[in-house]
Design a protein around this motif. Structure first.
Motif, PDB file in Angstrom:
ATOM      1  N   GLN A  88       8.590   0.573   0.988  1.00  0.00           N
ATOM      2  CA  GLN A  88       7.600   0.871   0.237  1.00  0.00           C
ATOM      3  C   GLN A  88       6.245   0.595   0.952  1.00  0.00           C
ATOM      4  OE1 GLN A  88       8.363  -1.975  -2.792  1.00  0.00           O
ATOM      5  NE2 GLN A  88       9.471  -0.459  -4.070  1.00  0.00           N
ATOM      6  N   ALA A  89       5.139   0.881   0.519  1.00  0.00           N
ATOM      7  CA  ALA A  89       3.962   1.104   0.790  1.00  0.00           C
ATOM      8  C   ALA A  89       3.428  -0.548   0.934  1.00  0.00           C
ATOM      9  CB  ALA A  89       2.821   1.588   0.050  1.00  0.00           C
ATOM     10  N   GLY A  90       2.896  -1.197   2.039  1.00  0.00           N
ATOM     11  CA  GLY A  90       2.469  -2.510   2.171  1.00  0.00           C
ATOM     12  C   GLY A  90       3.651  -3.005   2.828  1.00  0.00           C
ATOM     13  N   GLY A  91       4.609  -2.501   2.904  1.00  0.00           N
ATOM     14  CA  GLY A  91       5.854  -3.058   3.987  1.00  0.00           C
ATOM     15  C   GLY A  91       5.647  -2.923   5.364  1.00  0.00           C
ATOM     16  N   SER A  92       6.805  -3.441   6.125  1.00  0.00           N
ATOM     17  CA  SER A  92       6.666  -3.436   7.556  1.00  0.00           C
ATOM     18  C   SER A  92       8.117  -3.010   8.003  1.00  0.00           C
ATOM     19  CB  SER A  92       6.429  -4.948   7.982  1.00  0.00           C
ATOM     20  OG  SER A  92       5.348  -5.467   7.666  1.00  0.00           O
ATOM     21  N   LEU A  93       7.570  -2.405   9.391  1.00  0.00           N
ATOM     22  CA  LEU A  93       8.900  -1.970  10.174  1.00  0.00           C
ATOM     23  C   LEU A  93       8.891  -2.407  11.655  1.00  0.00           C
ATOM     24  CD1 LEU A  93       9.867   1.570   8.643  1.00  0.00           C
ATOM     25  CD2 LEU A  93      11.349  -0.419   8.811  1.00  0.00           C
TER      26      LEU A  93
END
Length: 115
Positions: free
Chosen positions: A13-18
């Motif tokens: 989701q937007a705002g997340g991290s990978l």
């Protein structure tokens, strides 16, 4: 011949991290200049971040402050930490190695950011 294997992509989701990883073959990985590129549908492949053999980094303006490229020469890997992901970051991400005037590409890993 340098072989690169990209991994770590996914749906977030937007705002997340990978965190993307690129595993490279070869005993002289420390001498490679490494980079991450991305290609969104209908767009040209573009540079996201790069790191020299000496550890200097540079970033596309669109990802500065959100993405961090790093390398682990002991493990022949380069990482791309992506924070604050946006839908416009959606693309296939490719690792690239440059050495001795040649370039080598990974197979790519899909990153999809939902709004």
């Amino acid at each position: 011949q340098v072989q690169l294997v990209d991994s770590g992509g996914g749906l977030v989701q937007a705002g997340g991290s990978l965190r993307l990883s690129c595993a490279a073959s070869g005993s002289i990985f420390s001498m490679y200049a490494m980079g991450w590129y991305r290609q969104a549908p209908g767009k040209q492949r573009e540079l996201v971040a790069a790191i020299t053999s000496g550890g200097r980094t540079n970033y596309a303006d669109s990802v500065k402050g959100r993405f961090t490229i790093s390398r682990d020469n002991a493990k022949n890997t380069v990482h791309l930490q992506m924070n604050g992901l946006k839908p416009e970051d959606t693309a296939v991400y490719y690792c690239k190695a440059n050495f001795n005037s040649r370039e080598y590409w990974g197979q790519g890993t899909q990153v999809t950011v939902s709004s």
